[in-house]
Design a protein around this motif. Structure first.
Motif, PDB file in Angstrom:
ATOM      1  N   TRP A 168      19.960  16.234 -13.818  1.00 38.03           N
ATOM      2  CA  TRP A 168      19.450  15.764 -15.061  1.00 38.03           C
ATOM      3  C   TRP A 168      19.016  14.263 -15.023  1.00 38.03           C
ATOM      4  N   LYS A 169      19.781  13.588 -14.029  1.00 41.19           N
ATOM      5  CA  LYS A 169      19.567  12.330 -14.112  1.00 41.19           C
ATOM      6  C   LYS A 169      18.294  11.852 -13.333  1.00 41.19           C
ATOM      7  N   TYR A 170      17.472  12.889 -12.792  1.00 42.29           N
ATOM      8  CA  TYR A 170      16.152  12.688 -12.159  1.00 42.29           C
ATOM      9  C   TYR A 170      15.295  13.707 -12.791  1.00 42.29           C
ATOM     10  N   TRP A 171      15.539  14.768 -13.032  1.00 39.06           N
ATOM     11  CA  TRP A 171      14.439  15.595 -13.471  1.00 39.06           C
ATOM     12  C   TRP A 171      14.550  15.623 -15.046  1.00 39.06           C
ATOM     13  N   LYS A 172      13.545  15.184 -15.928  1.00 37.00           N
ATOM     14  CA  LYS A 172      13.505  14.809 -17.329  1.00 37.00           C
ATOM     15  C   LYS A 172      12.462  15.847 -17.659  1.00 37.00           C
ATOM     16  N   GLY A 173      12.910  17.106 -18.147  1.00 38.10           N
ATOM     17  CA  GLY A 173      12.013  18.115 -18.660  1.00 38.10           C
ATOM     18  C   GLY A 173      11.377  17.779 -19.745  1.00 38.10           C
ATOM     19  N   TRP A 174      11.980  16.920 -20.550  1.00 32.70           N
ATOM     20  CA  TRP A 174      11.389  16.538 -21.887  1.00 32.70           C
ATOM     21  C   TRP A 174      10.036  15.785 -21.657  1.00 32.70           C
ATOM     22  N   LYS A 175       9.667  15.397 -20.353  1.00 37.99           N
ATOM     23  CA  LYS A 175       8.416  14.416 -19.895  1.00 37.99           C
ATOM     24  C   LYS A 175       7.481  15.566 -19.752  1.00 37.99           C
ATOM     25  N   VAL A 176       7.658  16.883 -19.633  1.00 34.70           N
ATOM     26  CA  VAL A 176       6.591  17.979 -19.483  1.00 34.70           C
ATOM     27  C   VAL A 176       6.832  18.957 -20.514  1.00 34.70           C
ATOM     28  N   PRO A 177       6.460  18.503 -21.751  1.00 27.91           N
ATOM     29  CA  PRO A 177       6.511  19.587 -22.987  1.00 27.91           C
ATOM     30  C   PRO A 177       5.407  20.438 -22.748  1.00 27.91           C
ATOM     31  N   MET A 178       5.228  21.477 -23.585  1.00 29.01           N
ATOM     32  CA  MET A 178       4.249  22.324 -23.658  1.00 29.01           C
ATOM     33  C   MET A 178       2.850  21.664 -23.755  1.00 29.01           C
ATOM     34  N   ALA A 179       1.655  21.900 -23.390  1.00 31.57           N
ATOM     35  CA  ALA A 179       0.388  21.125 -23.541  1.00 31.57           C
ATOM     36  C   ALA A 179       0.473  19.898 -22.915  1.00 31.57           C
ATOM     37  N   SER A 180       1.102  19.760 -21.825  1.00 26.76           N
ATOM     38  CA  SER A 180       1.027  18.430 -20.936  1.00 26.76           C
ATOM     39  C   SER A 180      -0.145  18.262 -20.210  1.00 26.76           C
ATOM     40  N   SER A 181      -0.507  17.134 -19.574  1.00 24.62           N
ATOM     41  CA  SER A 181      -1.828  16.967 -19.093  1.00 24.62           C
ATOM     42  C   SER A 181      -1.271  16.199 -17.801  1.00 24.62           C
ATOM     43  N   LEU A 182      -1.801  16.812 -16.513  1.00 27.94           N
ATOM     44  CA  LEU A 182      -1.605  16.301 -15.443  1.00 27.94           C
ATOM     45  C   LEU A 182      -2.819  15.821 -14.830  1.00 27.94           C
ATOM     46  N   ASP A 183      -3.177  14.478 -15.009  1.00 32.30           N
ATOM     47  CA  ASP A 183      -4.606  14.126 -14.618  1.00 32.30           C
ATOM     48  C   ASP A 183      -4.720  13.439 -13.278  1.00 32.30           C
ATOM     49  N   PHE A 184      -6.105  13.533 -12.713  1.00 33.48           N
ATOM     50  CA  PHE A 184      -6.411  12.921 -11.478  1.00 33.48           C
ATOM     51  C   PHE A 184      -7.755  12.153 -11.945  1.00 33.48           C
ATOM     52  N   VAL A 185      -7.815  11.001 -12.105  1.00 34.16           N
ATOM     53  CA  VAL A 185      -9.032  10.037 -12.452  1.00 34.16           C
ATOM     54  C   VAL A 185      -9.528   9.510 -11.199  1.00 34.16           C
ATOM     55  N   PHE A 186     -10.878   9.745 -11.002  1.00 33.42           N
ATOM     56  CA  PHE A 186     -11.316   8.974  -9.646  1.00 33.42           C
ATOM     57  C   PHE A 186     -12.361   7.938 -10.229  1.00 33.42           C
ATOM     58  N   TYR A 187     -12.249   6.942  -9.100  1.00 30.77           N
ATOM     59  CA  TYR A 187     -13.235   5.457  -9.230  1.00 30.77           C
ATOM     60  C   TYR A 187     -13.917   5.614  -8.021  1.00 30.77           C
ATOM     61  N   LYS A 188     -15.304   5.540  -8.005  1.00 35.17           N
ATOM     62  CA  LYS A 188     -16.107   5.349  -6.610  1.00 35.17           C
ATOM     63  C   LYS A 188     -16.864   4.218  -6.709  1.00 35.17           C
ATOM     64  N   ASN A 189     -16.862   3.310  -5.744  1.00 35.06           N
ATOM     65  CA  ASN A 189     -17.634   2.060  -5.952  1.00 35.06           C
ATOM     66  C   ASN A 189     -19.071   2.149  -5.075  1.00 35.06           C
TER      67      ASN A 189
END
Length: 222
Positions: A168-189
């Motif tokens: 519980w000191k490391y895994w914070k289940g409340w940070k991943v509620p239902m309808a969570s979003s894990l995003d990878f946003v890309f920037y290209k020059n």
């Protein structure tokens, strides 16, 4: 998720079930601090007439209360618990999630290891989208996101082989509620260099590779 990572062997089902090595550890954590029988007496006039055992009832009531946080208009159920009960169930639940989906030897490396397929899928499709432009969305359960975070060693999700009682000191289940979003946003020059910024519900994630600044990482290094 199941189309990308379809492996669900009898071993995987056993690891997640009450036959898995996580369950006795989980149950012992709860019973050490909570008398679920007393909880039943507090909530019911005739607890002997309730058609389930006190442990299962307490567990399901906790999940019902916790899942309210994923609703737009939650119904407060926490007043049915004492503060000790809430803390105990929460710590035990984080231990369960860690033992099932984290880098813990109880899942034989399969809880988080199966996320490799999703990880490879993200990389393959991202390379296509970087060239063509656009947005791609994949959908899965909250625990699938936790397992992927453990695979990536993002933030504290990649912690390895700790005592489940301390998860519980490391895994914070409340940070991943239902309808969570894990995003990878890309920037290209214009030179073709690509930066990537991973985030969980809008908050930047730290990864175990060199950070260029403000949560940005080299896509090639990633």
């Amino acid at each position: 998720y199941m189309r990308i990572s379809p492996l669900n062997t009898p071993l995987d089902q056993k690891i997640r079930s009450k036959e898995g090595t996580w369950y006795p550890i989980f149950k012992e954590m709860v019973n050490k601090d909570i008398d679920t029988g007393d909880m039943m007496k507090r909530l019911f006039t005739n607890p002997s007439e309730v058609e389930t055992d006190s442990f299962s009832f307490g567990l399901n009531l906790y999940y019902l209360a916790a899942d309210q946080n994923s609703l737009e208009h939650p119904v407060p159920l926490w007043d049915m618990f004492t503060s000790m009960e809430v803390q105990t169930w929460y710590k035990a639940d984080m231990a369960r999630l860690y033992m099932q989906k984290g880098r813990c030897n109880t899942n034989l490396g399969r809880g988080w290891g199966l996320s490799e397929r999703i990880f490879e899928h993200i990389i393959k499709k991202a390379d296509e989208e970087i060239e063509e432009g656009g947005i791609r969305a994949c959908f899965g359960h909250d625990v699938c996101i936790m397992a992927l975070l453990a695979y990536m060693k993002a933030d504290d999700w990649g912690i390895e082989d700790i005592d489940p009682a301390n998860a519980w000191k490391y895994w914070k289940g409340w940070k991943v509620p239902m309808a969570s979003s894990l995003d990878f946003v890309f920037y290209k020059n214009s030179s073709g260099n690509v930066l990537m910024r991973p985030s969980l519900n809008g908050k930047a994630l730290s990864l175990p590779i060199k950070c260029i600044g403000d949560g940005f990482y080299s896509w090639d290094e990633f």
